[in-house]
Write a protein that holds these residues in place. Structure first.
Motif, PDB file in Angstrom:
ATOM      1  N   ALA A 207       2.479 -11.223  -7.303  1.00  0.00           N
ATOM      2  CA  ALA A 207       1.128 -11.720  -6.988  1.00  0.00           C
ATOM      3  C   ALA A 207       0.957 -11.981  -5.497  1.00  0.00           C
ATOM      4  O   ALA A 207      -0.120 -11.788  -4.938  1.00  0.00           O
ATOM      5  CB  ALA A 207       0.849 -12.997  -7.788  1.00  0.00           C
ATOM      6  N   ASN A 208       2.020 -12.410  -4.838  1.00  0.00           N
ATOM      7  CA  ASN A 208       1.943 -12.774  -3.426  1.00  0.00           C
ATOM      8  C   ASN A 208       1.821 -11.569  -2.505  1.00  0.00           C
ATOM      9  O   ASN A 208       1.514 -11.723  -1.321  1.00  0.00           O
ATOM     10  CB  ASN A 208       3.194 -13.579  -3.034  1.00  0.00           C
ATOM     11  CG  ASN A 208       2.870 -14.727  -2.104  1.00  0.00           C
ATOM     12  OD1 ASN A 208       1.699 -15.020  -1.852  1.00  0.00           O
ATOM     13  ND2 ASN A 208       3.890 -15.377  -1.596  1.00  0.00           N
ATOM     14  N   TYR A 209       2.060 -10.362  -3.027  1.00  0.00           N
ATOM     15  CA  TYR A 209       2.045  -9.173  -2.170  1.00  0.00           C
ATOM     16  C   TYR A 209       0.650  -8.882  -1.623  1.00  0.00           C
ATOM     17  O   TYR A 209       0.500  -8.325  -0.538  1.00  0.00           O
ATOM     18  CB  TYR A 209       2.568  -7.970  -2.948  1.00  0.00           C
ATOM     19  CG  TYR A 209       2.989  -6.818  -2.061  1.00  0.00           C
ATOM     20  CD1 TYR A 209       4.243  -6.817  -1.459  1.00  0.00           C
ATOM     21  CD2 TYR A 209       2.143  -5.732  -1.837  1.00  0.00           C
ATOM     22  CE1 TYR A 209       4.643  -5.769  -0.645  1.00  0.00           C
ATOM     23  CE2 TYR A 209       2.537  -4.680  -1.019  1.00  0.00           C
ATOM     24  CZ  TYR A 209       3.791  -4.702  -0.433  1.00  0.00           C
ATOM     25  OH  TYR A 209       4.183  -3.664   0.383  1.00  0.00           O
ATOM     26  N   ASN A 210      -0.371  -9.278  -2.366  1.00  0.00           N
ATOM     27  CA  ASN A 210      -1.748  -9.026  -1.923  1.00  0.00           C
ATOM     28  C   ASN A 210      -2.095  -9.811  -0.655  1.00  0.00           C
ATOM     29  O   ASN A 210      -3.053  -9.475   0.042  1.00  0.00           O
ATOM     30  CB  ASN A 210      -2.733  -9.370  -3.031  1.00  0.00           C
ATOM     31  CG  ASN A 210      -2.624  -8.419  -4.203  1.00  0.00           C
ATOM     32  OD1 ASN A 210      -2.285  -7.248  -4.033  1.00  0.00           O
ATOM     33  ND2 ASN A 210      -2.886  -8.911  -5.400  1.00  0.00           N
ATOM     34  N   SER A 211      -1.355 -10.871  -0.392  1.00  0.00           N
ATOM     35  CA  SER A 211      -1.584 -11.670   0.812  1.00  0.00           C
ATOM     36  C   SER A 211      -0.282 -11.806   1.603  1.00  0.00           C
ATOM     37  O   SER A 211       0.050 -12.877   2.111  1.00  0.00           O
ATOM     38  CB  SER A 211      -2.121 -13.056   0.443  1.00  0.00           C
ATOM     39  OG  SER A 211      -1.269 -13.696  -0.498  1.00  0.00           O
ATOM     40  N   ILE A 212       0.447 -10.693   1.728  1.00  0.00           N
ATOM     41  CA  ILE A 212       1.785 -10.763   2.299  1.00  0.00           C
ATOM     42  C   ILE A 212       1.770 -11.132   3.780  1.00  0.00           C
ATOM     43  O   ILE A 212       2.712 -11.752   4.284  1.00  0.00           O
ATOM     44  CB  ILE A 212       2.550  -9.439   2.065  1.00  0.00           C
ATOM     45  CG1 ILE A 212       4.043  -9.647   2.348  1.00  0.00           C
ATOM     46  CG2 ILE A 212       1.957  -8.295   2.887  1.00  0.00           C
ATOM     47  CD1 ILE A 212       4.923  -8.541   1.818  1.00  0.00           C
TER      48      ILE A 212
END
Length: 262
Positions: A207-212
């Motif tokens: 999930a965090n990859y979208n705001s890496i």
């Protein structure tokens, strides 16, 4: 907001294969197993191609489009990242530090209570550090003494472009950086590495990859450098540890409520 990565099986593998566990030692979240140089990490790198006087870092995406800056998400082994990029260090990062003497008792009977208190204090301190970071971006330049214009501008820029896809590159064993990788090429590169070396990566399915960009900023793994200078400078000191950013939190920005959701 989803808190943990969607790939729960990888979390199970992390615990069973690599024996990486979370410990509260003062403020530090560490690994019982020493992090070897073969572990893979990510850094977000902003390369500045023009004189900083000509760059409005708060409009980072526009600066990328105009060629004033180049942004990269670089994957590589710990030893290779440190070797190629002078100034990159502290992999994995430990996040904020609290007083190691912050304890209610020296008795082992109260260890669980003390750990709970330190965990709570750590969360409060992290919230304060995020607030301070965001507050700095609201101030006029002449009122900011502690941070450079590049730091303040790039924090603004990352907040403004936190969910924009960044060109991805792979640092090879010969210390050469790959051309831009497509998503399938990245998946292939990751699959070629044994899973035990990938547990400090925010993977594309998390999930965090979208705001890496934001995630790596908050874990102290975001850097900037000038094209004619080999040294990288950390944009902001780590607030969260690498472990926390990979396995515990996913971040988003809500502009209408003035909060950072995590």
């Amino acid at each position: 907001m989803q808190i943990k990565p969607v790939d729960i099986n990888n979390l199970k593998n992390l615990n069973s294969i690599t024996s990486v566990t979370r410990e509260v030692e003062g403020s530090q979240i560490t690994s019982k197993k020493r992090v070897t140089d073969e572990k893979y990490f990510q850094i977000f790198l902003v390369e500045i191609n023009k004189d900083s006087k000509d760059v409005d870092f708060s409009n980072l995406f526009e600066m990328e489009q105009s060629g004033y800056v180049t942004t990269k998400l670089v994957y590589g082994k710990k030893k290779d990242l440190i070797s190629r990029y002078l100034g990159v260090n502290c992999l994995p990062s430990q996040g904020v530090k609290i007083d190691t003497n912050f304890s209610t008792s020296s008795s082992s009977d109260n260890d669980e209570q003390d750990n709970s208190i330190q965990h709570t204090v750590r969360i409060l301190l992290q919230g304060r550090k995020i607030s301070q970071m965001m507050a700095v971006t609201w101030l006029e330049a002449e009122r900011i003494k502690k941070y450079t214009p590049e730091q303040v501008g790039l924090v603004r820029g990352i907040l403004n472009s936190y969910n924009i896809v960044t060109d991805t590159h792979w640092l090879r064993d010969n210390n050469e950086i790959s051309p831009k990788l497509a998503s399938k090429e990245l998946a292939r590169s990751l699959s070629d590495v044994e899973n035990e070396y990938l547990d400090y990566l925010i993977k594309p399915e998390y999930a965090n990859y979208n705001s890496i960009r934001l995630a790596l900023l908050l874990s102290g793994q975001a850097y900037y450098k000038y094209k004619d200078n080999s040294r990288c400078n950390r944009i902001w000191e780590p607030i969260f540890s690498t472990y926390e950013m990979v396995w515990r939190h996913a971040f988003d920005v809500s502009w209408d409520t003035f909060i950072l959701v995590w």
